[in-house]
Design a protein around this motif. Structure first.
Motif, short mmCIF file in Angstrom:
data_model
loop_
_atom_site.label_atom_id
_atom_site.label_comp_id
_atom_site.label_asym_id
_atom_site.label_seq_id
_atom_site.Cartn_x
_atom_site.Cartn_y
_atom_site.Cartn_z
N ILE A 12 0.85 -1.19 0.00
CA ILE A 12 0.00 0.00 0.00
C ILE A 12 0.89 1.24 0.00
CG2 ILE A 12 -1.72 1.32 1.30
CD1 ILE A 12 -2.62 -1.38 2.54
N LEU A 13 0.62 2.15 -0.93
CA LEU A 13 1.22 3.48 -0.92
C LEU A 13 0.21 4.39 -0.25
CD1 LEU A 13 2.69 3.89 -4.52
CD2 LEU A 13 3.89 3.27 -2.44
N LEU A 14 0.57 4.97 0.88
CA LEU A 14 -0.38 5.69 1.72
C LEU A 14 0.06 7.12 1.97
CD1 LEU A 14 -2.86 5.72 3.61
CD2 LEU A 14 -1.44 4.58 5.33
N ASP A 15 -0.74 8.06 1.51
CA ASP A 15 -0.45 9.48 1.73
C ASP A 15 -0.57 9.80 3.21
OD1 ASP A 15 -0.02 12.19 1.29
OD2 ASP A 15 -2.08 12.59 0.66
N VAL A 16 0.35 10.59 3.72
CA VAL A 16 0.34 10.97 5.13
C VAL A 16 -0.72 12.03 5.42
CG1 VAL A 16 1.68 12.10 6.95
CG2 VAL A 16 2.74 10.32 5.56
N MET A 17 -0.77 13.08 4.59
CA MET A 17 -1.66 14.22 4.86
C MET A 17 -2.90 14.12 3.97
SD MET A 17 0.41 16.79 6.70
CE MET A 17 -0.61 18.12 6.30
N MET A 18 -4.01 13.74 4.60
CA MET A 18 -5.29 13.69 3.90
C MET A 18 -6.36 14.24 4.83
SD MET A 18 -5.32 9.92 2.08
CE MET A 18 -4.91 9.00 3.57
#
Length: 131
Positions: free
Chosen positions: A59-65
């Motif tokens: 999984i590539l997971l954005d930190v700031m959402m």
């Protein structure tokens, strides 16, 4: 190196599209995407519990959402036995060393700063996950 499935969770459509194209064309991997932490959790659980679908290999997971940030999403993934063992790579625009250390201490497999090079994205993932 085909037959890998990557889940991208990022609220920025441009990032999702660039990463998806990069991994599908450059690595011949299957890529699915979600635009929020909650959508990504639901999609991941569906992929992991279905008999017809292959669970994500990473999984590539954005930190700031907005809504649910990356660390919160990561903790929720860790709480579920179906998703806890999936390797996670954080995507972040924050490049300060203290933040990088904090993300790494959470237990994610790697941290990749944005903007990333789409040409080398697949090689980076394969390297940090020993594929």
């Amino acid at each position: 190196m085909g037959n890998r499935k990557i889940l991208i969770i990022d609220d920025e459509e441009d990032i999702r599209e660039v990463a998806k194209l990069s991994l599908e064309i450059g690595q011949d991997w299957d890529v699915v995407a979600a635009s929020s932490g909650s959508e990504g959790l639901a999609l991941c659980k569906t992929l992991c519990s279905g008999t017809d679908e292959q669970p994500p290999d990473a999984i590539l997971l954005d930190v700031m959402m907005p809504d649910m940030d990356g660390p919160t999403t990561w903790h929720k993934l860790q709480e579920d036995p179906l998703t806890a063992k999936i390797p996670v790579i954080f995507l972040t625009a924050k490049v300060q060393a203290a933040e990088q250390r904090y993300y790494a201490q959470l237990g994610v497999n790697a941290v990749l700063t944005k903007p990333f090079d789409p040409v080398t994205l697949g090689d980076f993932i394969a390297k940090v996950l020993n594929w």
